[in-house]
Write a protein that holds these residues in place. Structure first.
Motif, short mmCIF file in Angstrom:
data_model
loop_
_atom_site.label_atom_id
_atom_site.label_comp_id
_atom_site.label_asym_id
_atom_site.label_seq_id
_atom_site.Cartn_x
_atom_site.Cartn_y
_atom_site.Cartn_z
N GLY A 1 0.45 -3.56 -8.02
CA GLY A 1 -0.79 -4.24 -8.33
C GLY A 1 -1.72 -3.37 -9.15
O GLY A 1 -1.29 -2.39 -9.77
N THR A 2 -3.01 -3.72 -9.14
CA THR A 2 -3.98 -2.99 -9.94
C THR A 2 -4.44 -1.72 -9.26
O THR A 2 -4.46 -0.65 -9.86
CB THR A 2 -5.20 -3.89 -10.23
N PHE A 3 -4.79 -1.80 -7.98
CA PHE A 3 -5.33 -0.62 -7.28
C PHE A 3 -4.38 -0.06 -6.23
O PHE A 3 -4.34 1.13 -6.00
CB PHE A 3 -6.68 -0.97 -6.64
N ASN A 4 -3.63 -0.91 -5.54
CA ASN A 4 -2.62 -0.45 -4.57
C ASN A 4 -3.21 0.48 -3.52
O ASN A 4 -2.68 1.55 -3.23
CB ASN A 4 -1.46 0.26 -5.30
N HIS A 5 -4.33 0.08 -2.92
CA HIS A 5 -5.01 0.95 -1.96
C HIS A 5 -4.14 1.25 -0.75
O HIS A 5 -4.07 2.40 -0.29
CB HIS A 5 -6.32 0.30 -1.50
N PHE A 6 -3.48 0.24 -0.20
CA PHE A 6 -2.66 0.46 0.99
C PHE A 6 -1.50 1.40 0.68
O PHE A 6 -1.22 2.34 1.44
CB PHE A 6 -2.13 -0.88 1.50
N ALA A 7 -0.82 1.17 -0.44
CA ALA A 7 0.30 2.03 -0.82
C ALA A 7 -0.15 3.48 -0.99
O ALA A 7 0.53 4.42 -0.55
CB ALA A 7 0.94 1.51 -2.10
N LYS A 8 -1.30 3.68 -1.62
CA LYS A 8 -1.80 5.04 -1.82
C LYS A 8 -2.13 5.70 -0.48
O LYS A 8 -1.85 6.88 -0.27
CB LYS A 8 -3.03 5.02 -2.71
N ASP A 9 -2.73 4.94 0.43
CA ASP A 9 -3.16 5.53 1.70
C ASP A 9 -1.98 5.92 2.59
O ASP A 9 -2.13 6.80 3.45
CB ASP A 9 -4.08 4.57 2.45
N ILE A 10 -0.84 5.28 2.43
CA ILE A 10 0.33 5.68 3.22
C ILE A 10 1.20 6.67 2.45
O ILE A 10 2.27 7.07 2.93
CB ILE A 10 1.18 4.46 3.65
N GLY A 11 0.77 7.08 1.25
CA GLY A 11 1.51 8.06 0.47
C GLY A 11 2.60 7.48 -0.40
O GLY A 11 3.41 8.23 -0.95
N CYS A 12 2.63 6.16 -0.57
CA CYS A 12 3.66 5.51 -1.39
C CYS A 12 3.04 4.99 -2.68
O CYS A 12 3.16 3.80 -3.01
CB CYS A 12 4.33 4.38 -0.62
N ASP A 13 2.37 5.85 -3.41
CA ASP A 13 1.74 5.44 -4.65
C ASP A 13 2.71 5.42 -5.83
O ASP A 13 2.33 5.04 -6.94
CB ASP A 13 0.56 6.34 -4.97
N THR A 14 3.96 5.81 -5.61
CA THR A 14 5.00 5.72 -6.64
C THR A 14 6.25 5.10 -6.04
O THR A 14 6.46 5.14 -4.82
CB THR A 14 5.35 7.12 -7.20
N VAL A 15 7.09 4.54 -6.90
CA VAL A 15 8.36 3.98 -6.45
C VAL A 15 9.22 5.08 -5.84
O VAL A 15 9.89 4.88 -4.82
CB VAL A 15 9.09 3.30 -7.62
N ALA A 16 9.20 6.26 -6.45
CA ALA A 16 10.03 7.37 -5.97
C ALA A 16 9.67 7.75 -4.54
O ALA A 16 10.55 8.07 -3.73
CB ALA A 16 9.85 8.58 -6.89
N ALA A 17 8.37 7.71 -4.18
CA ALA A 17 7.96 8.07 -2.82
C ALA A 17 8.50 7.06 -1.81
O ALA A 17 8.98 7.45 -0.73
CB ALA A 17 6.43 8.12 -2.74
N THR A 18 8.44 5.78 -2.13
CA THR A 18 8.96 4.76 -1.22
C THR A 18 10.47 4.86 -1.09
O THR A 18 11.04 4.75 0.00
CB THR A 18 8.56 3.35 -1.70
N VAL A 19 11.15 5.05 -2.22
CA VAL A 19 12.61 5.19 -2.20
C VAL A 19 13.02 6.37 -1.34
O VAL A 19 13.95 6.28 -0.53
CB VAL A 19 13.15 5.34 -3.64
N SER A 20 12.34 7.49 -1.49
CA SER A 20 12.67 8.68 -0.71
C SER A 20 12.49 8.43 0.79
O SER A 20 13.32 8.85 1.60
CB SER A 20 11.79 9.85 -1.15
N ALA A 21 11.42 7.71 1.17
CA ALA A 21 11.19 7.42 2.58
C ALA A 21 12.29 6.53 3.14
O ALA A 21 12.76 6.73 4.27
CB ALA A 21 9.82 6.75 2.75
N ILE A 22 12.73 5.54 2.37
CA ILE A 22 13.81 4.65 2.83
C ILE A 22 15.11 5.43 2.96
O ILE A 22 15.84 5.30 3.95
CB ILE A 22 13.98 3.48 1.85
#
Length: 497
Positions: free
Chosen positions: A292-313
């Motif tokens: 999205g535009t701001f992605n506040h929730f994603a940033k607050d959990i540390g998943c502000d990039t696709v790579a961060a989410t992929v690594s967690a999975i």
């Protein structure tokens, strides 16, 4: 009687002046290769505040959020201090520069200042920057205070100032920084809760096994398509459900949840909010890809990039966070509001990168108070009129009406800020309190931290916005924390809380 006091004060002044000159001569005449080599370079680096501007630029480029805030505050304080010192303080008392004859030639600065000696402008700027940074980042401020002290010493060692000039400069710089903190209070980090993260015991998924991602490739001006490409490349066994503009994403998410081990979503905060509610109801962990535009929730959990989410999975890193259930039906992951608060946020975010968040917040507040979007609400035996009502999932910082960040997302609390606008001269009182840095102490400002909150719109249904989208209008609203109800994939190695 008065004459004796005047003579006594004159004698004290003369004594201090003599002591000042004697200390200067002791430092100037001190044979020290270290002073000879270091002091001229240090005082030259501080000319025209080059040293502090360079440090501020470096902190802004690579520092933590508190360091960047400190750099901004320090540089703004330095600018005000330079104006006060050079255009005001130096004109109040004529004091000639010291005689540099005792200073070794190698140690003398190349520039021979001709302005008044009292106070030291270099020292004032050094203290202003160090204290300004320290108000936002105390550990860094301590180190800069030591450097500022050395800059002050360099002004004496090179023959530019008496020690008294340096101390006067330190006092002016520190005073301007403290006054600035009263006008624009620094962000006070919320203390961490005593409990540890509640981690989810989930297996690693190196290829995305069991993950079903629901995403609109056209979302985020093409960001969605990039997320799809990266997920296909890095999690080849994940199922990807692409929805179009006319599709109901809630239906797609429910269908995905029925067959997923991990429900994943790509989109902005509104889409993530919908997915979070479905994941809670289905008892599934959620993976968030920012789209999205701001992605506040994603940033607050540390998943502000696709790579961060992929690594967690891939590593099976997940922990539980709170969500808020709104009227037993909708889910709030970030914030909810009534009145003109959404307009306030839009104006502030539009300007904060150009003039800074404090000034942008003040201007947005002024604009909002001029609007006619007041709502009368009743809660806890109280009825009041408000144009600005903020409700957050977990406690936000700082206090006051510019909440911007969370230290945790699993504290079991709802953060509520209400600015009362229905009383006499409310606009003037609110703006005056804001300019004086006293808004949190104003009787027009209400701040609550509770596990549950309800209100009634006295004059009939009012629109309630949450997570960046206006969902519906209601006359009664109830918000309840679902404590640690949502497990989310997130990088556990770089915890923000």
């Amino acid at each position: 009687m008065i004459g004796r006091r005047a003579r006594g004060l004159q004698q004290i002044g003369q004594g201090l002046g003599t002591l000042d000159r004697e200390i200067f001569e002791a430092i100037a005449e001190s044979p020290s290769p270290l002073l000879d080599s270091v002091m001229p370079r240090l005082t030259s680096a501080a000319d025209h505040s080059k040293l502090w501007i360079g440090i501020g630029a470096a902190l802004t480029a690579v520092g933590t959020p508190s360091m960047r805030r400190g750099a901004t505050r320090g540089l703004m304080t330095l600018a005000v201090t330079s104006l006060v010192t050079n255009q005001g303080a130096k004109r109040l008392w004529k004091r000639p520069r010291p005689d540099r004859t005792p200073v070794p030639l190698i140690r003398r600065s190349l520039r021979n200042p001709t302005s008044n000696s009292l106070p030291s402008g270099h020292s004032a700027s050094a203290a202003a920057f160090a204290v300004g940074v320290g108000l936002e980042s105390p550990p860094l401020g301590f180190g800069l205070a030591l450097l500022a002290g050395l800059v002050g010493l360099s002004r004496v060692a090179t023959g530019a100032h008496y020690p008294g000039d340096v101390f006067a400069g330190f006092g002016i710089g520190a005073a301007v920084a403290v006054l600035g903190a009263r006008i624009v209070p620094p962000i006070v980090e919320a203390p961490p809760t005593a409990s540890e993260l509640l981690r989810l015991d989930t297996p690693p998924r190196p290829a995305g096994e069991g993950v079903v991602l629901v995403i609109n490739p056209a979302s985020g001006s093409g960001t969605g398509a990039r997320v799809v490409d990266e997920v296909k490349a890095q999690l080849p066994r994940a199922e990807i459900v692409e929805v179009g503009e006319g599709d109901d994403i809630a239906d797609a998410l429910r269908a995905a949840a029925a067959r997923a081990e991990v429900l994943a979503v790509g989109g902005g905060d509104g889409t993530v909010s919908c997915a979070a509610g479905i994941a809670v109801d289905a008892g599934l962990p959620l993976a968030v890809f920012p789209g999205g535009t701001f992605n506040h929730f994603a940033k607050d959990i540390g998943c502000d990039t696709v790579a961060a989410t992929v690594s967690a999975i891939r590593n099976g890193h997940a922990a539980h966070v709170d969500v808020i259930r709104f009227n037993e039906a909708d889910t709030v992951i970030n914030t909810a509001s009534i009145g003109a608060y959404p307009a306030f946020v839009r104006v502030r975010e539009k300007l904060e990168h150009r003039i800074g968040k404090p000034l942008a917040g003040a201007y947005a507040l002024w604009r909002t108070l001029r609007s006619d979007q007041a709502v009368r609400i009743a809660f806890d035996n109280t009825t009041l009129q408000t144009s600005l009502f903020f409700l957050g999932n977990s406690v936000y910082a700082p206090s006051g009406f510019a909440p911007s960040r969370r230290s945790r997302m699993d504290d079991g609390l709802i953060d509520i800020r209400i600015l009362e606008t229905g009383r006499r001269f409310a606009r003037v009182r609110v703006l005056t309190s804001l300019m004086l840095g006293r808004l949190v102490r104003s009787p027009l400002y209400h701040e609550l931290r509770v596990p549950e909150f309800s209100f009634v719109a006295v004059d009939g249904p009012t629109p309630v916005a949450h997570d960046g989208e206006v969902e519906n209008s209601c006359e009664e609203a109830t918000f309840k924390v679902l404590y640690r109800a949502l497990p989310v994939f997130r990088p556990l190695g770089r915890q923000a809380w």
